[in-house]
Design a protein around this motif. Structure first.
Motif, PDB file in Angstrom:
ATOM      1  N   MET A  14       0.823  -1.203   0.000  1.00 39.60           N
ATOM      2  CA  MET A  14       0.000   0.000   0.000  1.00 39.60           C
ATOM      3  C   MET A  14       0.863   1.262   0.000  1.00 39.60           C
ATOM      4  SD  MET A  14      -3.097  -0.718  -0.447  1.00 39.60           S
ATOM      5  CE  MET A  14      -3.786   0.906  -0.147  1.00 39.60           C
ATOM      6  N   ALA A  15       1.927   1.263   0.792  1.00 40.17           N
ATOM      7  CA  ALA A  15       2.793   2.439   0.858  1.00 40.17           C
ATOM      8  C   ALA A  15       3.425   2.719  -0.504  1.00 40.17           C
ATOM      9  CB  ALA A  15       3.866   2.239   1.924  1.00 40.17           C
ATOM     10  N   HIS A  16       3.968   1.704  -1.143  1.00 41.24           N
ATOM     11  CA  HIS A  16       4.606   1.887  -2.443  1.00 41.24           C
ATOM     12  C   HIS A  16       3.585   2.236  -3.527  1.00 41.24           C
ATOM     13  CE1 HIS A  16       8.761   0.803  -1.491  1.00 41.24           C
ATOM     14  NE2 HIS A  16       8.244  -0.072  -0.646  1.00 41.24           N
ATOM     15  N   PHE A  17       2.421   1.617  -3.469  1.00 37.82           N
ATOM     16  CA  PHE A  17       1.382   1.877  -4.467  1.00 37.82           C
ATOM     17  C   PHE A  17       0.861   3.307  -4.342  1.00 37.82           C
ATOM     18  CE2 PHE A  17      -3.041   1.609  -6.041  1.00 37.82           C
ATOM     19  CZ  PHE A  17      -2.769   1.219  -7.344  1.00 37.82           C
ATOM     20  N   ILE A  18       0.585   3.738  -3.129  1.00 41.51           N
ATOM     21  CA  ILE A  18       0.091   5.105  -2.905  1.00 41.51           C
ATOM     22  C   ILE A  18       1.151   6.123  -3.322  1.00 41.51           C
ATOM     23  CG2 ILE A  18      -0.553   6.763  -1.106  1.00 41.51           C
ATOM     24  CD1 ILE A  18      -2.037   4.370   0.256  1.00 41.51           C
ATOM     25  N   LEU A  19       2.402   5.847  -2.998  1.00 46.18           N
ATOM     26  CA  LEU A  19       3.488   6.737  -3.415  1.00 46.18           C
ATOM     27  C   LEU A  19       3.540   6.829  -4.944  1.00 46.18           C
ATOM     28  CD1 LEU A  19       6.136   8.320  -2.447  1.00 46.18           C
ATOM     29  CD2 LEU A  19       7.304   6.261  -3.198  1.00 46.18           C
ATOM     30  N   LEU A  63       7.213   3.606 -16.611  1.00 50.56           N
ATOM     31  CA  LEU A  63       8.213   2.533 -16.695  1.00 50.56           C
ATOM     32  C   LEU A  63       9.306   2.682 -15.635  1.00 50.56           C
ATOM     33  CD1 LEU A  63       8.422   2.224 -20.569  1.00 50.56           C
ATOM     34  CD2 LEU A  63       7.583   0.469 -18.997  1.00 50.56           C
ATOM     35  N   PRO A  64       9.979   3.832 -15.549  1.00 55.04           N
ATOM     36  CA  PRO A  64      10.966   3.963 -14.470  1.00 55.04           C
ATOM     37  C   PRO A  64      10.320   4.066 -13.094  1.00 55.04           C
ATOM     38  CG  PRO A  64      10.874   5.974 -15.758  1.00 55.04           C
ATOM     39  CD  PRO A  64      10.036   4.960 -16.469  1.00 55.04           C
ATOM     40  N   LEU A  65       9.093   4.560 -13.039  1.00 51.75           N
ATOM     41  CA  LEU A  65       8.396   4.596 -11.755  1.00 51.75           C
ATOM     42  C   LEU A  65       8.182   3.177 -11.235  1.00 51.75           C
ATOM     43  CD1 LEU A  65       6.957   6.315  -9.601  1.00 51.75           C
ATOM     44  CD2 LEU A  65       4.891   6.152 -11.003  1.00 51.75           C
ATOM     45  N   ALA A  66       7.778   2.277 -12.113  1.00 53.39           N
ATOM     46  CA  ALA A  66       7.606   0.875 -11.723  1.00 53.39           C
ATOM     47  C   ALA A  66       8.937   0.254 -11.317  1.00 53.39           C
ATOM     48  CB  ALA A  66       6.984   0.081 -12.870  1.00 53.39           C
ATOM     49  N   ALA A  67      10.004   0.611 -12.032  1.00 50.42           N
ATOM     50  CA  ALA A  67      11.331   0.094 -11.667  1.00 50.42           C
ATOM     51  C   ALA A  67      11.755   0.607 -10.296  1.00 50.42           C
ATOM     52  CB  ALA A  67      12.361   0.476 -12.723  1.00 50.42           C
ATOM     53  N   SER A  68      11.400   1.849  -9.983  1.00 55.04           N
ATOM     54  CA  SER A  68      11.760   2.378  -8.667  1.00 55.04           C
ATOM     55  C   SER A  68      11.034   1.622  -7.568  1.00 55.04           C
ATOM     56  CB  SER A  68      11.497   3.886  -8.577  1.00 55.04           C
ATOM     57  OG  SER A  68      10.129   4.192  -8.424  1.00 55.04           O
ATOM     58  N   VAL A  69       9.811   1.212  -7.816  1.00 52.85           N
ATOM     59  CA  VAL A  69       9.082   0.395  -6.840  1.00 52.85           C
ATOM     60  C   VAL A  69       9.759  -0.972  -6.706  1.00 52.85           C
ATOM     61  CG1 VAL A  69       6.908  -0.804  -6.349  1.00 52.85           C
ATOM     62  CG2 VAL A  69       6.862   1.557  -7.195  1.00 52.85           C
ATOM     63  N   VAL A  76      11.598   5.436   1.237  1.00 56.19           N
ATOM     64  CA  VAL A  76      12.373   6.658   0.987  1.00 56.19           C
ATOM     65  C   VAL A  76      13.195   6.493  -0.294  1.00 56.19           C
ATOM     66  CG1 VAL A  76      14.201   8.158   1.878  1.00 56.19           C
ATOM     67  CG2 VAL A  76      12.420   7.308   3.418  1.00 56.19           C
ATOM     68  N   ASP A  77      13.831   5.356  -0.447  1.00 56.05           N
ATOM     69  CA  ASP A  77      14.587   5.048  -1.663  1.00 56.05           C
ATOM     70  C   ASP A  77      13.654   5.127  -2.878  1.00 56.05           C
ATOM     71  OD1 ASP A  77      16.899   4.222  -3.095  1.00 56.05           O
ATOM     72  OD2 ASP A  77      16.271   2.121  -2.987  1.00 56.05           O
ATOM     73  N   ASN A  78      12.479   4.569  -2.759  1.00 58.27           N
ATOM     74  CA  ASN A  78      11.495   4.609  -3.836  1.00 58.27           C
ATOM     75  C   ASN A  78      11.120   6.051  -4.156  1.00 58.27           C
ATOM     76  OD1 ASN A  78       9.406   4.169  -5.638  1.00 58.27           O
ATOM     77  ND2 ASN A  78       8.065   3.203  -4.171  1.00 58.27           N
ATOM     78  N   ALA A  79      10.870   6.848  -3.143  1.00 61.48           N
ATOM     79  CA  ALA A  79      10.479   8.241  -3.363  1.00 61.48           C
ATOM     80  C   ALA A  79      11.580   9.015  -4.085  1.00 61.48           C
ATOM     81  CB  ALA A  79      10.146   8.906  -2.030  1.00 61.48           C
ATOM     82  N   VAL A  84      13.589  11.222  -9.326  1.00 60.86           N
ATOM     83  CA  VAL A  84      14.544  11.203 -10.445  1.00 60.86           C
ATOM     84  C   VAL A  84      13.810  10.886 -11.746  1.00 60.86           C
ATOM     85  CG1 VAL A  84      16.513   9.942 -11.434  1.00 60.86           C
ATOM     86  CG2 VAL A  84      16.557  10.651  -9.028  1.00 60.86           C
ATOM     87  N   SER A  85      12.921   9.911 -11.710  1.00 60.15           N
ATOM     88  CA  SER A  85      12.150   9.523 -12.894  1.00 60.15           C
ATOM     89  C   SER A  85      11.311  10.685 -13.410  1.00 60.15           C
ATOM     90  CB  SER A  85      11.227   8.346 -12.570  1.00 60.15           C
ATOM     91  OG  SER A  85      11.969   7.241 -12.139  1.00 60.15           O
TER      92      SER A  85
END
Length: 135
Positions: A14-19, A63-69, A76-79, A84-85
């Motif tokens: 949920m955290a990654h999806f909402i982000l 595409l890069p957003l999904a890679a960041s997840v 925080v790393d994902n954010a 960057v994306s």
């Protein structure tokens, strides 16, 4: 294994999806503010070129957003990688506009060929950005 074991990762999901959804909304807001044409008005008018261009840009960002997840080690790393994306994809739009100074006018006029090449370049840049996150 019980259901609690299966659902243990749900809060992180949920955290990654909402982000990711938040960044997607932010990207759309920034992208539509940066372009000189009103995407929503053009879409309401049935402008296919605007739909192709916007769709390609969104795919290029997602595409890069999904890679960041996928590759981030924390929220925080994902954010940070999502930011960057976002910067990269807005930069891609600005770079594409250098040789195609009349990009916005051509999309407003419904030129499908221009929208297709813009979408292809946006998606390609997004794919390269996503692949670059895996190293």
């Amino acid at each position: 294994m019980n259901i609690a074991d299966y659902l243990s990762g749900f809060p992180a999901f949920m955290a990654h999806f909402i982000l990711a959804i938040g960044y997607l909304v932010a990207y759309l807001a920034i992208y539509t503010a940066v372009t000189r044409h009103d995407e929503l008005a053009l879409l309401k008018q049935g402008n296919v070129a605007a739909a192709i261009a916007l769709g390609g840009s969104v795919l290029g960002f997602s595409l890069p957003l999904a890679a960041s997840v996928e590759y981030s080690e924390s929220i925080v790393d994902n954010a940070l990688w999502a930011m960057v994306s976002l910067v990269v994809q807005i930069g891609v739009y600005l770079l594409i506009k250098l040789p195609m100074r009349d990009l916005n006018r051509r999309i407003e006029n419904g030129e499908i060929a221009t929208a297709l090449i813009f979408a292809a370049l946006s998606i390609s840049a997004g794919q390269l950005a996503a692949a670059s996150m895996t190293t």
